[in-house]
Write a protein that holds these residues in place. Structure first.
Motif, PDB file in Angstrom:
ATOM      1  N   GLY A 113       0.770  -1.333   0.094  1.00 28.19           N
ATOM      2  CA  GLY A 113       0.050   0.055   0.090  1.00 28.19           C
ATOM      3  C   GLY A 113       0.862   1.156   0.140  1.00 28.19           C
ATOM      4  N   SER A 114       1.832   1.257   0.748  1.00 32.64           N
ATOM      5  CA  SER A 114       2.985   2.229   0.961  1.00 32.64           C
ATOM      6  C   SER A 114       3.551   2.530  -0.406  1.00 32.64           C
ATOM      7  CB  SER A 114       3.826   2.303   1.827  1.00 32.64           C
ATOM      8  OG  SER A 114       2.989   2.228   3.373  1.00 32.64           O
ATOM      9  N   TYR A 115       4.010   1.374  -1.105  1.00 34.58           N
ATOM     10  CA  TYR A 115       4.416   1.674  -2.326  1.00 34.58           C
ATOM     11  C   TYR A 115       3.646   2.119  -3.720  1.00 34.58           C
ATOM     12  CZ  TYR A 115       7.198  -0.006  -6.447  1.00 34.58           C
ATOM     13  OH  TYR A 115       8.039   0.004  -7.609  1.00 34.58           O
ATOM     14  N   VAL A 116       2.203   1.578  -3.490  1.00 34.27           N
ATOM     15  CA  VAL A 116       1.433   1.898  -4.509  1.00 34.27           C
ATOM     16  C   VAL A 116       1.225   3.530  -4.334  1.00 34.27           C
ATOM     17  CG1 VAL A 116      -0.876   1.855  -5.173  1.00 34.27           C
ATOM     18  CG2 VAL A 116       0.261  -0.028  -4.919  1.00 34.27           C
ATOM     19  N   ALA A 117       1.092   3.871  -3.029  1.00 30.14           N
ATOM     20  CA  ALA A 117       0.849   5.466  -2.607  1.00 30.14           C
ATOM     21  C   ALA A 117       1.851   6.269  -2.904  1.00 30.14           C
ATOM     22  CB  ALA A 117       0.614   5.501  -1.009  1.00 30.14           C
ATOM     23  N   SER A 118       3.195   5.902  -3.103  1.00 29.76           N
ATOM     24  CA  SER A 118       4.372   6.708  -3.748  1.00 29.76           C
ATOM     25  C   SER A 118       4.354   6.734  -5.157  1.00 29.76           C
ATOM     26  CB  SER A 118       5.830   5.869  -3.249  1.00 29.76           C
ATOM     27  OG  SER A 118       5.826   4.604  -4.123  1.00 29.76           O
ATOM     28  N   PHE A 151     -10.802  -6.359   5.152  1.00 29.97           N
ATOM     29  CA  PHE A 151      -9.671  -5.542   5.805  1.00 29.97           C
ATOM     30  C   PHE A 151      -9.112  -4.246   4.997  1.00 29.97           C
ATOM     31  CE2 PHE A 151      -9.096  -9.872   7.160  1.00 29.97           C
ATOM     32  CZ  PHE A 151      -9.538  -9.923   8.503  1.00 29.97           C
ATOM     33  N   MET A 152      -8.931  -3.166   5.502  1.00 32.67           N
ATOM     34  CA  MET A 152      -8.591  -2.142   4.724  1.00 32.67           C
ATOM     35  C   MET A 152      -7.557  -1.245   5.687  1.00 32.67           C
ATOM     36  SD  MET A 152     -11.930   0.236   4.558  1.00 32.67           S
ATOM     37  CE  MET A 152     -12.683  -0.980   3.554  1.00 32.67           C
ATOM     38  N   SER A 153      -6.708  -0.491   5.076  1.00 32.12           N
ATOM     39  CA  SER A 153      -5.733   0.399   5.757  1.00 32.12           C
ATOM     40  C   SER A 153      -5.414   1.665   5.114  1.00 32.12           C
ATOM     41  CB  SER A 153      -4.521  -0.365   6.291  1.00 32.12           C
ATOM     42  OG  SER A 153      -3.806  -0.614   4.861  1.00 32.12           O
ATOM     43  N   GLY A 154      -5.222   2.542   5.480  1.00 28.25           N
ATOM     44  CA  GLY A 154      -4.789   3.924   4.630  1.00 28.25           C
ATOM     45  C   GLY A 154      -4.456   5.142   5.759  1.00 28.25           C
ATOM     46  N   MET A 170     -21.685  -2.483  -0.470  1.00 28.79           N
ATOM     47  CA  MET A 170     -21.736  -3.714  -1.239  1.00 28.79           C
ATOM     48  C   MET A 170     -22.045  -5.008  -0.447  1.00 28.79           C
ATOM     49  SD  MET A 170     -17.905  -2.604  -2.629  1.00 28.79           S
ATOM     50  CE  MET A 170     -17.513  -4.450  -3.715  1.00 28.79           C
ATOM     51  N   GLY A 171     -22.296  -4.661   0.798  1.00 31.17           N
ATOM     52  CA  GLY A 171     -22.766  -5.722   1.838  1.00 31.17           C
ATOM     53  C   GLY A 171     -21.702  -6.474   2.471  1.00 31.17           C
ATOM     54  N   PHE A 172     -20.420  -6.090   2.474  1.00 33.85           N
ATOM     55  CA  PHE A 172     -19.251  -6.615   3.296  1.00 33.85           C
ATOM     56  C   PHE A 172     -19.312  -5.651   4.548  1.00 33.85           C
ATOM     57  CE2 PHE A 172     -17.775  -7.441  -0.955  1.00 33.85           C
ATOM     58  CZ  PHE A 172     -17.726  -8.899  -0.751  1.00 33.85           C
ATOM     59  N   GLU A 173     -18.529  -6.122   5.576  1.00 35.96           N
ATOM     60  CA  GLU A 173     -18.456  -5.396   6.856  1.00 35.96           C
ATOM     61  C   GLU A 173     -16.729  -4.928   6.748  1.00 35.96           C
ATOM     62  OE1 GLU A 173     -18.891  -3.535  10.176  1.00 35.96           O
ATOM     63  OE2 GLU A 173     -20.275  -4.661   8.995  1.00 35.96           O
ATOM     64  N   PRO A 174     -16.533  -3.620   6.933  1.00 34.61           N
ATOM     65  CA  PRO A 174     -15.086  -3.365   6.850  1.00 34.61           C
ATOM     66  C   PRO A 174     -14.555  -3.272   8.282  1.00 34.61           C
ATOM     67  CG  PRO A 174     -16.621  -1.486   6.812  1.00 34.61           C
ATOM     68  CD  PRO A 174     -17.443  -2.575   6.782  1.00 34.61           C
ATOM     69  N   ILE A 175     -13.160  -3.594   8.371  1.00 34.83           N
ATOM     70  CA  ILE A 175     -12.379  -3.580   9.548  1.00 34.83           C
ATOM     71  C   ILE A 175     -11.129  -2.616   9.126  1.00 34.83           C
ATOM     72  CG2 ILE A 175     -11.117  -4.744  11.205  1.00 34.83           C
ATOM     73  CD1 ILE A 175     -12.876  -6.888  11.227  1.00 34.83           C
ATOM     74  N   VAL A 176     -11.073  -1.709   9.963  1.00 40.15           N
ATOM     75  CA  VAL A 176      -9.938  -0.651   9.509  1.00 40.15           C
ATOM     76  C   VAL A 176      -8.658  -0.905  10.368  1.00 40.15           C
ATOM     77  CG1 VAL A 176      -9.152   1.699   9.263  1.00 40.15           C
ATOM     78  CG2 VAL A 176     -11.467   1.226   8.802  1.00 40.15           C
ATOM     79  N   LEU A 177      -7.485  -1.435   9.842  1.00 35.63           N
ATOM     80  CA  LEU A 177      -6.426  -1.893  10.686  1.00 35.63           C
ATOM     81  C   LEU A 177      -5.583  -0.687  11.128  1.00 35.63           C
ATOM     82  CD1 LEU A 177      -5.830  -5.076   8.209  1.00 35.63           C
ATOM     83  CD2 LEU A 177      -6.933  -5.157  10.511  1.00 35.63           C
ATOM     84  N   GLY A 178      -5.424   0.439  10.246  1.00 41.77           N
ATOM     85  CA  GLY A 178      -4.753   1.281  10.757  1.00 41.77           C
ATOM     86  C   GLY A 178      -3.896   1.841   9.400  1.00 41.77           C
ATOM     87  N   ASN A 179      -2.700   2.456   9.457  1.00 40.61           N
ATOM     88  CA  ASN A 179      -2.056   3.294   8.413  1.00 40.61           C
ATOM     89  C   ASN A 179      -1.646   2.085   7.265  1.00 40.61           C
ATOM     90  OD1 ASN A 179       0.460   2.538   9.378  1.00 40.61           O
ATOM     91  ND2 ASN A 179       0.410   4.409  10.402  1.00 40.61           N
ATOM     92  N   GLY A 184      -1.041  -2.314   6.688  1.00 43.62           N
ATOM     93  CA  GLY A 184      -0.427  -3.030   5.405  1.00 43.62           C
ATOM     94  C   GLY A 184       0.174  -4.208   5.708  1.00 43.62           C
ATOM     95  N   LYS A 185       1.177  -4.126   6.734  1.00 39.78           N
ATOM     96  CA  LYS A 185       1.976  -5.373   7.092  1.00 39.78           C
ATOM     97  C   LYS A 185       0.926  -6.430   7.150  1.00 39.78           C
ATOM     98  CE  LYS A 185       5.806  -2.914   9.184  1.00 39.78           C
ATOM     99  NZ  LYS A 185       6.279  -2.584  10.520  1.00 39.78           N
ATOM    100  N   LEU A 186      -0.255  -6.376   7.791  1.00 41.85           N
ATOM    101  CA  LEU A 186      -1.098  -7.477   8.215  1.00 41.85           C
ATOM    102  C   LEU A 186      -1.928  -8.052   6.823  1.00 41.85           C
ATOM    103  CD1 LEU A 186      -3.073  -6.018  11.302  1.00 41.85           C
ATOM    104  CD2 LEU A 186      -1.017  -7.525  11.089  1.00 41.85           C
ATOM    105  N   GLN A 187      -1.837  -6.953   5.805  1.00 39.94           N
ATOM    106  CA  GLN A 187      -2.697  -7.200   4.735  1.00 39.94           C
ATOM    107  C   GLN A 187      -1.842  -8.175   3.709  1.00 39.94           C
ATOM    108  OE1 GLN A 187      -4.364  -3.161   5.007  1.00 39.94           O
ATOM    109  NE2 GLN A 187      -5.744  -4.372   3.279  1.00 39.94           N
ATOM    110  N   ASP A 188      -0.570  -7.692   3.359  1.00 44.76           N
ATOM    111  CA  ASP A 188       0.281  -8.019   2.327  1.00 44.76           C
ATOM    112  C   ASP A 188       0.530  -9.594   2.485  1.00 44.76           C
ATOM    113  OD1 ASP A 188       0.642  -5.755   1.248  1.00 44.76           O
ATOM    114  OD2 ASP A 188       2.624  -5.150   2.188  1.00 44.76           O
ATOM    115  N   VAL A 189       0.854 -10.042   1.191  1.00 41.98           N
ATOM    116  CA  VAL A 189       1.015 -11.372   1.067  1.00 41.98           C
ATOM    117  C   VAL A 189       2.032 -12.077   1.874  1.00 41.98           C
ATOM    118  CG1 VAL A 189       1.834 -13.087  -0.713  1.00 41.98           C
ATOM    119  CG2 VAL A 189       0.396 -11.589  -1.501  1.00 41.98           C
TER     120      VAL A 189
END
Length: 203
Positions: A113-118, A151-154, A170-179, A184-189
């Protein structure tokens, strides 16, 4: 409040997103590298608020854009966004560049996410919809057990709120993880939430 939504990429992830978003009240524009004509039959069959569009008109008109393209196309895509600013970008990508053999692109130690933001410095990136397999994402968001979690972060609170509202639509339940760094560390492969399907159980 409705938002004009664009989806860039019409592979398995892009089409799963388009299917869910087409059932909302938001106008949804789907685009790919082959042009609108290649999508018209699928879009007509899907129906709802979905329309096929060209890339440039999608970028120009959409307020929120879901990015679901292969990792190696991101740098080129960033050039198409250079003339714009302030878009909310939902980054649904993973840095997988080869499946067999399995290989991840080097992000220089940054989360994806940080890489894409850059790459998109004048826009607001929210990392979301990247932890589920396409087949799972395509399933109905709700079943007899409960509601599937996204899951989402930003780094931008307003952008996260916007994406959270659309995710609920859309029918989903969002959970915000932080920045984008810590969340992003939790979401990445390879992270603890990658590939994890979580349901918010009905009460």
């Amino acid at each position: 409040m409705t938002k004009t939504i664009g989806i860039i990429g019409a592979g398995h992830i892009g089409r799963a997103l388009a299917t869910h978003l087409s059932q909302t009240n938001h106008p949804v524009w789907l685009t790919n590298s082959r042009g609108a004509a290649s999508l018209e039959a699928w879009v007509a069959a899907t129906g709802g608020s979905l329309r096929a569009a060209e890339l440039q008109e999608t970028i120009e008109n959409a307020e929120v854009l879901f990015v679901a393209v292969p990792w190696n196309r991101l740098e080129e895509l960033a050039k198409d966004f250079a003339a714009f600013q302030g878009k909310v970008l939902v980054d649904a990508t993973n840095n997988i560049v080869s499946v067999n053999p399995f290989q991840l692109a080097d992000t220089g130690g940054a989360t994806t996410g940080s890489y894409v933001a850059s790459l998109f410095p004048t826009h607001h990136v929210v990392k979301a919809f990247n932890t589920l397999a396409a087949a799972t994402l395509a399933l109905p968001p709700k079943n007899s057990t409960g509601t599937r979690v996204i899951f989402m972060s930003g780094n931008d609170d307003e952008a996260i709120q916007t994406v959270s509202r659309i995710t609920k639509d859309m029918g989903f339940e969002p959970i915000v993880l932080g920045n984008l760094t810590e969340g992003g560390k939790l979401q990445d492969v390879g992270g603890p939430l990658s590939g994890i399907e979580l349901m918010q159980v009905n009460r």
